[in-house]
Structure formats: structure tokens, C-alpha cells
Design a protein around this motif. Structure first.
Motif, PDB file in Angstrom:
ATOM      1  N   LYS A  43       2.601 -37.074   6.711  1.00 35.73           N
ATOM      2  CA  LYS A  43       3.825 -36.640   7.392  1.00 35.73           C
ATOM      3  C   LYS A  43       3.846 -37.103   8.841  1.00 35.73           C
ATOM      4  O   LYS A  43       4.544 -36.542   9.678  1.00 35.73           O
ATOM      5  N   GLY A  44       3.025 -38.106   9.177  1.00 37.03           N
ATOM      6  CA  GLY A  44       3.007 -38.641  10.530  1.00 37.03           C
ATOM      7  C   GLY A  44       2.420 -37.699  11.568  1.00 37.03           C
ATOM      8  O   GLY A  44       2.697 -37.815  12.749  1.00 37.03           O
ATOM      9  N   TRP A  45       1.614 -36.746  11.139  1.00 34.77           N
ATOM     10  CA  TRP A  45       0.949 -35.779  12.007  1.00 34.77           C
ATOM     11  C   TRP A  45       1.924 -34.934  12.820  1.00 34.77           C
ATOM     12  O   TRP A  45       1.581 -34.425  13.874  1.00 34.77           O
ATOM     13  N   SER A  46       3.142 -34.772  12.334  1.00 37.01           N
ATOM     14  CA  SER A  46       4.127 -33.928  13.012  1.00 37.01           C
ATOM     15  C   SER A  46       4.144 -32.552  12.354  1.00 37.01           C
ATOM     16  O   SER A  46       4.683 -32.391  11.257  1.00 37.01           O
ATOM     17  N   PRO A  47       3.545 -31.523  12.981  1.00 36.67           N
ATOM     18  CA  PRO A  47       3.488 -30.206  12.343  1.00 36.67           C
ATOM     19  C   PRO A  47       4.864 -29.627  12.041  1.00 36.67           C
ATOM     20  O   PRO A  47       5.031 -28.876  11.095  1.00 36.67           O
ATOM     21  N   GLY A  48       5.866 -29.991  12.846  1.00 39.05           N
ATOM     22  CA  GLY A  48       7.215 -29.484  12.599  1.00 39.05           C
ATOM     23  C   GLY A  48       7.800 -29.952  11.276  1.00 39.05           C
ATOM     24  O   GLY A  48       8.763 -29.384  10.787  1.00 39.05           O
ATOM     25  N   ALA A  49       7.193 -30.991  10.678  1.00 34.97           N
ATOM     26  CA  ALA A  49       7.696 -31.530   9.414  1.00 34.97           C
ATOM     27  C   ALA A  49       7.207 -30.753   8.198  1.00 34.97           C
ATOM     28  O   ALA A  49       7.708 -30.957   7.090  1.00 34.97           O
ATOM     29  N   LEU A  50       6.241 -29.854   8.372  1.00 34.73           N
ATOM     30  CA  LEU A  50       5.690 -29.128   7.231  1.00 34.73           C
ATOM     31  C   LEU A  50       5.405 -27.680   7.629  1.00 34.73           C
ATOM     32  O   LEU A  50       4.342 -27.352   8.149  1.00 34.73           O
ATOM     33  N   VAL A  51       6.399 -26.820   7.408  1.00 36.13           N
ATOM     34  CA  VAL A  51       6.311 -25.419   7.823  1.00 36.13           C
ATOM     35  C   VAL A  51       5.776 -24.566   6.674  1.00 36.13           C
ATOM     36  O   VAL A  51       6.061 -24.825   5.505  1.00 36.13           O
ATOM     37  N   MET A  52       4.972 -23.554   7.020  1.00 40.05           N
ATOM     38  CA  MET A  52       4.423 -22.615   6.040  1.00 40.05           C
ATOM     39  C   MET A  52       5.071 -21.255   6.284  1.00 40.05           C
ATOM     40  O   MET A  52       5.277 -20.856   7.421  1.00 40.05           O
ATOM     41  N   SER A  53       5.357 -20.536   5.212  1.00 40.96           N
ATOM     42  CA  SER A  53       5.878 -19.176   5.351  1.00 40.96           C
ATOM     43  C   SER A  53       4.815 -18.189   4.894  1.00 40.96           C
ATOM     44  O   SER A  53       3.929 -18.523   4.119  1.00 40.96           O
ATOM     45  N   CYS A  54       4.935 -16.948   5.387  1.00 35.45           N
ATOM     46  CA  CYS A  54       3.926 -15.927   5.114  1.00 35.45           C
ATOM     47  C   CYS A  54       4.268 -15.145   3.864  1.00 35.45           C
ATOM     48  O   CYS A  54       5.389 -14.689   3.691  1.00 35.45           O
ATOM     49  N   ASP A  55       3.280 -14.991   3.002  1.00 38.15           N
ATOM     50  CA  ASP A  55       3.376 -14.103   1.849  1.00 38.15           C
ATOM     51  C   ASP A  55       2.896 -12.740   2.330  1.00 38.15           C
ATOM     52  O   ASP A  55       1.716 -12.545   2.585  1.00 38.15           O
ATOM     53  N   SER A  56       3.814 -11.795   2.488  1.00 39.43           N
ATOM     54  CA  SER A  56       3.463 -10.514   3.106  1.00 39.43           C
ATOM     55  C   SER A  56       2.519  -9.666   2.261  1.00 39.43           C
ATOM     56  O   SER A  56       1.927  -8.724   2.754  1.00 39.43           O
ATOM     57  N   ILE A  57       2.346  -9.990   0.995  1.00 39.69           N
ATOM     58  CA  ILE A  57       1.441  -9.215   0.148  1.00 39.69           C
ATOM     59  C   ILE A  57       0.009  -9.720   0.296  1.00 39.69           C
ATOM     60  O   ILE A  57      -0.911  -8.965   0.569  1.00 39.69           O
ATOM     61  N   GLU A  58      -0.205 -11.014   0.110  1.00 43.64           N
ATOM     62  CA  GLU A  58      -1.557 -11.580   0.174  1.00 43.64           C
ATOM     63  C   GLU A  58      -1.964 -11.997   1.577  1.00 43.64           C
ATOM     64  O   GLU A  58      -3.115 -12.308   1.817  1.00 43.64           O
ATOM     65  N   LYS A  59      -1.016 -12.024   2.510  1.00 45.17           N
ATOM     66  CA  LYS A  59      -1.261 -12.457   3.890  1.00 45.17           C
ATOM     67  C   LYS A  59      -1.651 -13.929   3.970  1.00 45.17           C
ATOM     68  O   LYS A  59      -2.264 -14.369   4.934  1.00 45.17           O
ATOM     69  N   ASN A  60      -1.287 -14.709   2.941  1.00 42.49           N
ATOM     70  CA  ASN A  60      -1.485 -16.148   2.973  1.00 42.49           C
ATOM     71  C   ASN A  60      -0.215 -16.807   3.473  1.00 42.49           C
ATOM     72  O   ASN A  60       0.891 -16.328   3.233  1.00 42.49           O
ATOM     73  N   TYR A  61      -0.377 -17.902   4.172  1.00 41.98           N
ATOM     74  CA  TYR A  61       0.749 -18.754   4.507  1.00 41.98           C
ATOM     75  C   TYR A  61       0.719 -19.889   3.503  1.00 41.98           C
ATOM     76  O   TYR A  61      -0.344 -20.347   3.105  1.00 41.98           O
ATOM     77  N   GLN A  62       1.899 -20.338   3.073  1.00 37.65           N
ATOM     78  CA  GLN A  62       1.907 -21.411   2.096  1.00 37.65           C
ATOM     79  C   GLN A  62       3.102 -22.328   2.272  1.00 37.65           C
ATOM     80  O   GLN A  62       4.127 -21.936   2.828  1.00 37.65           O
TER      81      GLN A  62
END
Length: 133
Positions: A43-62
Motif C-alpha cells: 500500500k506504499g507504506w501509507s497508513p491512511g490507506a489501510l484503516v483498522m476498526s475495533c471489535d469492542s468484544i474481543e478488543k482486537n482491531y481488524q
């Protein structure tokens, strides 16, 4: 951070003893950040191009993303532009990341098949996984 002090009373046989230590307390239910990001080689090392959302149950971001076959690298970050903290320094499709803020190693992995993968990261345990859907 909490400071804990343990004390043992003494008597005619044993001397009194005490021990103090501090522990870091993480409570993921108190205002966890809603988003995390992934800097990725494909993704060209641009973090803004790959966002993770939080799973409020497991506390994982995915995040789910198309990963091309071959050798790849990623880092997890708490900002969309590399101005915060980041985590990497691991090898493989699952494991534990380390804080690499300031230029540490990336997470290196290889996939044999191009496809949609789910990437998970738990910022409390620093564990991650990359699995094909």
C-alpha cells in the motif's frame, strides 16, 4: 500505574518483611481508540490507506484487505501518518509485535496466494494474525 505494597508481620521467629512494586493496569473498556492503521509494503507504506476498526468484544482491531502473493511487510500504528507510536519487529502470519517507534523493524511475512485477508491486532497483548478469508 498502581503501586502495590505487600507486608508480612514479624514475630519472635520471623523478621517482618515488605515488598513494593508497580504494575501497569490496562482497561480496554475505558475509552479505547476507535481506529488503528496499518502501514503496508503493498500500500506504499501509507497508513491512511489501510484503516483498522475495533471489535469492542474481543478488543482486537481488524482490517480486511487484498494482499498480493509474495513477501510482504507491515507495521501497526496509532495514527494515520506515522506521527504516533508503531509496532512491528516480528516474522510470520501470527505472533507478537514490539514497539518500534522511531524506525524499528517491520513485521515480515509471506503469502503464497493473492486474496482477501483479515489482519487483526490487539494493542493490549501486542498479538497479531493474518488469515485468508
Amino acid at each position: 500505574t498502581a503501586i502495590v505494597r505487600i507486608e508480612q508481620a514479624g514475630d519472635s521467629v520471623y523478621c517482618p518483611a515488605s515488598k513494593s512494586f508497580s504494575i501497569q493496569i490496562f482497561n480496554p473498556d475505558i475509552a479505547p481508540k476507535k481506529w488503528r492503521w496499518i502501514g503496508a509494503s503493498w500500500k506504499g507504506w501509507s497508513p491512511g490507506a489501510l484503516v483498522m476498526s475495533c471489535d469492542s468484544i474481543e478488543k482486537n482491531y481488524q482490517a480486511t484487505t487484498l494482499i498480493p502473493a509474495g513477501n510482504q511487510e507491515i507495521k501497526f500504528t496509532d495514527t494515520n501518518n506515522w506521527t504516533g507510536e508503531d509496532w512491528g519487529a516480528a516474522v510470520g502470519l501470527s505472533g507478537s509485535a514490539s514497539n518500534t517507534t522511531g524506525g524499528g523493524e517491520n513485521i515480515k511475512f509471506s503469502v503464497s496466494v493473492s486474496g482477501n485477508y483479515v489482519i487483526k491486532f490487539n494493542p493490549y497483548t501486542l498479538t497479531y494474525s493474518i488469515e485468508i478469508l
